[in-house]
Design a protein around this motif. Sequence first.
Motif, PDB file in Angstrom:
ATOM      1  N   UNK A  40       0.959  -1.188   0.069  1.00  0.00           N
ATOM      2  CA  UNK A  40       0.013   0.035   0.017  1.00  0.00           C
ATOM      3  C   UNK A  40       0.904   1.256   0.121  1.00  0.00           C
ATOM      4  N   UNK A  41       0.525   2.181  -0.725  1.00  0.00           N
ATOM      5  CA  UNK A  41       1.309   3.421  -0.910  1.00  0.00           C
ATOM      6  C   UNK A  41       0.318   4.551  -0.308  1.00  0.00           C
ATOM      7  N   UNK A  42       1.033   5.348   0.678  1.00  0.00           N
ATOM      8  CA  UNK A  42       0.475   6.148   1.522  1.00  0.00           C
ATOM      9  C   UNK A  42       0.933   7.546   1.176  1.00  0.00           C
ATOM     10  N   UNK A  43       0.035   8.691   0.799  1.00  0.00           N
ATOM     11  CA  UNK A  43       0.534  10.015   0.806  1.00  0.00           C
ATOM     12  C   UNK A  43       0.533  10.458   2.303  1.00  0.00           C
ATOM     13  N   UNK A  44       1.955  10.953   2.470  1.00  0.00           N
ATOM     14  CA  UNK A  44       2.475  11.221   4.193  1.00  0.00           C
ATOM     15  C   UNK A  44       1.582  12.607   4.335  1.00  0.00           C
ATOM     16  N   UNK A  45       1.608  13.450   3.419  1.00  0.00           N
ATOM     17  CA  UNK A  45       0.949  14.881   3.509  1.00  0.00           C
ATOM     18  C   UNK A  45      -0.391  14.554   3.556  1.00  0.00           C
ATOM     19  N   UNK A  46      -1.095  13.585   2.880  1.00  0.00           N
ATOM     20  CA  UNK A  46      -2.501  13.495   2.798  1.00  0.00           C
ATOM     21  C   UNK A  46      -2.880  12.836   4.260  1.00  0.00           C
ATOM     22  N   UNK A  47      -2.193  11.773   4.613  1.00  0.00           N
ATOM     23  CA  UNK A  47      -2.512  11.219   5.921  1.00  0.00           C
ATOM     24  C   UNK A  47      -2.532  12.068   6.961  1.00  0.00           C
ATOM     25  N   UNK A  48      -1.412  13.186   6.996  1.00  0.00           N
ATOM     26  CA  UNK A  48      -1.430  14.114   7.925  1.00  0.00           C
ATOM     27  C   UNK A  48      -2.406  15.274   8.029  1.00  0.00           C
ATOM     28  N   UNK A  49      -3.309  15.284   7.087  1.00  0.00           N
ATOM     29  CA  UNK A  49      -4.300  16.432   7.137  1.00  0.00           C
ATOM     30  C   UNK A  49      -3.945  17.202   6.068  1.00  0.00           C
ATOM     31  N   UNK A  50      -2.817  17.138   5.179  1.00  0.00           N
ATOM     32  CA  UNK A  50      -2.720  18.134   4.135  1.00  0.00           C
ATOM     33  C   UNK A  50      -3.110  17.666   2.603  1.00  0.00           C
ATOM     34  N   UNK A  51      -2.609  18.248   1.689  1.00  0.00           N
ATOM     35  CA  UNK A  51      -3.176  17.923   0.467  1.00  0.00           C
ATOM     36  C   UNK A  51      -2.431  16.609  -0.136  1.00  0.00           C
ATOM     37  N   UNK A  82       6.222   5.524  11.776  1.00  0.00           N
ATOM     38  CA  UNK A  82       6.007   4.212  10.799  1.00  0.00           C
ATOM     39  C   UNK A  82       4.529   3.296  11.331  1.00  0.00           C
ATOM     40  N   UNK A  83       4.814   3.115  12.574  1.00  0.00           N
ATOM     41  CA  UNK A  83       3.642   2.430  12.971  1.00  0.00           C
ATOM     42  C   UNK A  83       2.506   2.843  12.978  1.00  0.00           C
ATOM     43  N   UNK A  84       2.291   4.141  13.371  1.00  0.00           N
ATOM     44  CA  UNK A  84       0.813   4.912  13.189  1.00  0.00           C
ATOM     45  C   UNK A  84       0.347   4.865  11.762  1.00  0.00           C
ATOM     46  N   UNK A  85       1.362   4.808  10.820  1.00  0.00           N
ATOM     47  CA  UNK A  85       1.029   4.724   9.344  1.00  0.00           C
ATOM     48  C   UNK A  85       0.573   3.352   9.046  1.00  0.00           C
ATOM     49  N   UNK A  86       1.062   2.436   9.677  1.00  0.00           N
ATOM     50  CA  UNK A  86       0.703   0.925   9.278  1.00  0.00           C
ATOM     51  C   UNK A  86      -0.708   0.728  10.136  1.00  0.00           C
ATOM     52  N   UNK A  87      -0.923   1.229  11.221  1.00  0.00           N
ATOM     53  CA  UNK A  87      -2.103   1.329  11.874  1.00  0.00           C
ATOM     54  C   UNK A  87      -3.378   1.953  11.001  1.00  0.00           C
ATOM     55  N   UNK A 134      -0.278  13.979  13.734  1.00  0.00           N
ATOM     56  CA  UNK A 134      -0.798  12.448  14.027  1.00  0.00           C
ATOM     57  C   UNK A 134       0.351  11.496  13.560  1.00  0.00           C
ATOM     58  N   UNK A 135       1.049  11.674  12.598  1.00  0.00           N
ATOM     59  CA  UNK A 135       1.791  10.646  11.889  1.00  0.00           C
ATOM     60  C   UNK A 135       3.123  10.998  11.914  1.00  0.00           C
ATOM     61  N   UNK A 136       3.450  12.120  12.631  1.00  0.00           N
ATOM     62  CA  UNK A 136       4.759  12.476  13.275  1.00  0.00           C
ATOM     63  C   UNK A 136       5.461  11.991  14.333  1.00  0.00           C
ATOM     64  N   UNK A 137       6.506  11.285  14.327  1.00  0.00           N
ATOM     65  CA  UNK A 137       7.277  10.896  15.680  1.00  0.00           C
ATOM     66  C   UNK A 137       7.728  12.256  16.255  1.00  0.00           C
ATOM     67  N   UNK A 138       8.307  12.901  15.469  1.00  0.00           N
ATOM     68  CA  UNK A 138       8.896  14.268  16.118  1.00  0.00           C
ATOM     69  C   UNK A 138       9.564  15.151  14.790  1.00  0.00           C
ATOM     70  N   UNK A 139       9.839  16.181  15.021  1.00  0.00           N
ATOM     71  CA  UNK A 139      10.537  17.055  14.174  1.00  0.00           C
ATOM     72  C   UNK A 139      11.995  17.434  14.764  1.00  0.00           C
ATOM     73  N   UNK A 140      12.786  17.329  13.829  1.00  0.00           N
ATOM     74  CA  UNK A 140      14.216  17.569  14.462  1.00  0.00           C
ATOM     75  C   UNK A 140      15.120  18.458  13.681  1.00  0.00           C
ATOM     76  N   UNK A 141      15.960  18.989  14.315  1.00  0.00           N
ATOM     77  CA  UNK A 141      16.826  19.917  13.599  1.00  0.00           C
ATOM     78  C   UNK A 141      18.269  19.236  13.760  1.00  0.00           C
ATOM     79  N   UNK A 142      19.152  19.434  12.530  1.00  0.00           N
ATOM     80  CA  UNK A 142      20.173  19.033  12.359  1.00  0.00           C
ATOM     81  C   UNK A 142      21.066  20.185  11.872  1.00  0.00           C
TER      82      UNK A 142
END
Length: 162
Positions: free
Chosen positions: A65-76, A147-152, A129-137
């Motif tokens: 299954x192919x997931x639009x990460x943006x769409x799953x997270x409420x975006x376009x 990824x577990x939330x995406x699978x669910x 909802x489908x982010x674990x965290x935002x990070x800075x490098x």
Amino acid sequence: MSEGAIAVASEGPEIPCLLVPLLDNILILPTVSVAEMASMHPLTAIDNAPPWLLGYYEWRNIKVPVVSYEGLNGGSVTPLNPQGRMAVLNNTGVDERLAFVAIPTQGIPRMVRIHEKDIVENTSEAVKAYDDMHIKLGLEEFTLPNIAAIEKACLETGILVE
């Protein structure tokens, strides 16, 4: 982003990661979570799927299954980029019936090696909802997906891969 754009220290163990470009975001994925960065090819539609579930990607004789990460997270829902890649992600153990999920990229991912102590959580960015965290490098910002939330979410659609 140039190859040397991320400044990291040279002490401690390195974590090999992939920077995966989306339309308005860059995911950072530890390489152990990625089965393969595969070439883009047409998807098979899934009847009655939510808009963020783009279809099945045929990979090594498996329907992924192919997931639009943006769409799953409420975006376009971003259209597939023929020059992009398919990030086929390993199962996290949520359900053995779903061996892999895939996220289409908007460009070519690149490998980086980072040190755990160089990862700084970016608390100024709202975690969706489908982010674990935002990070800075260094000066760059990335999103570590859950990824577990995406699978669910895929499993909750009631549409399972055979």
